[in-house]
Design an enzyme around this catalytic site. Structure first.
Site, PDB file in Angstrom:
ATOM      1  N   GLY A 182     -29.677 -68.446 -74.702  1.00 29.81           N
ATOM      2  CA  GLY A 182     -28.701 -68.851 -73.241  1.00 29.81           C
ATOM      3  C   GLY A 182     -30.049 -68.655 -71.862  1.00 29.81           C
ATOM      4  N   SER A 183     -30.773 -69.962 -71.066  1.00 30.48           N
ATOM      5  CA  SER A 183     -31.760 -68.490 -70.115  1.00 30.48           C
ATOM      6  C   SER A 183     -31.454 -70.172 -68.996  1.00 30.48           C
ATOM      7  CB  SER A 183     -32.817 -68.325 -70.580  1.00 30.48           C
ATOM      8  OG  SER A 183     -32.922 -69.364 -71.814  1.00 30.48           O
TER       9      SER A 183
END
Length: 218
Positions: A182-183
């Site tokens: 997640g980024s």
């Protein structure tokens, strides 16, 4: 460039092997619920590290999305960190359910690879851009114009993978890395780029069109 395989990114192999092995061991000793838990976990890991084939746009000067996710920023900014000029910036936020393999937006030669340690604020927040850990590629096109694509770690993501090296000749849509889990990815483009995407758009890496870069500088 280091070679990878599809349809699963190699970076997921250690997690897959560990989870699948735990599921097998628990099943063999008759512990059904732990076995089912690790079996489900194995399925999620396989899903997270999926690396699907994408169809690259064929339009001249097409700028393709470097990441799957939601467009959260489209604006002109004065970039003092990577290119040292006024640019058009697009930011794409990846949640844990998106494909996390990153691809090259425009063909060119890698001039710089810059890995910067930092913090791990939520990637969709403004302060993440300045303070989070990141890896930035500066890429030059044959006509001399440059752009930057920046992998930014997030609240959960603690590992940036970048296979690109200085001097690599990369093609648009080529896989070059990923971020676990997640980024966001920021792309800084020349002002001559005609942006076609908007904030809120859902995009797919190596496939969705972000805009067009004119073939000759103005």
């Amino acid at each position: 460039m280091q070679q990878i395989q599809v349809p699963v990114a190699l970076e997921g192999a250690p997690f897959l092997i560990f989870s699948a092995l735990c599921s097998l061991v628990f099943a063999l000793v008759g512990l059904i619920y732990p076995a089912l838990f690790f079996l489900a976990l194995t399925g999620f890991i396989l899903y997270f590290f999926r690396d699907p084939v994408r169809v690259l746009p064929t339009e001249p000067g097409a700028v393709v999305a470097p990441a799957d996710g939601k467009v959260i920023v489209v604006q002109e900014v004065d970039d003092t960190r990577f290119l040292g000029e006024r640019v058009q910036k697009i930011s794409i936020f990846m949640n844990v359910f998106n494909v996390h393999v990153n691809r090259i937006p425009l063909s060119g030669s890698v001039q710089q690879v810059r890995m910067q340690p930092g913090r791990f604020y939520a990637a969709d927040k403004e302060k993440a851009e300045l303070h989070n850990e990141y890896c930035a590629l500066t890429i030059a096109k044959p006509d001399g114009r440059r752009y930057a694509v920046v992998q930014v770690a997030g609240l959960i993501a603690r590992r940036i993978v970048c296979r690109a090296e200085i001097g690599d000749q990369l093609k648009a849509g080529e896989r070059y890395g990923l971020i676990r889990f997640g980024s966001r990815v920021d792309i800084y483009l020349p002002l001559q780029t005609k942006i076609t995407t908007r904030v809120g758009d859902k995009v797919r890496s190596g496939e969705s069109l972000l805009g067009y870069l004119q073939e000759t500088a103005q």
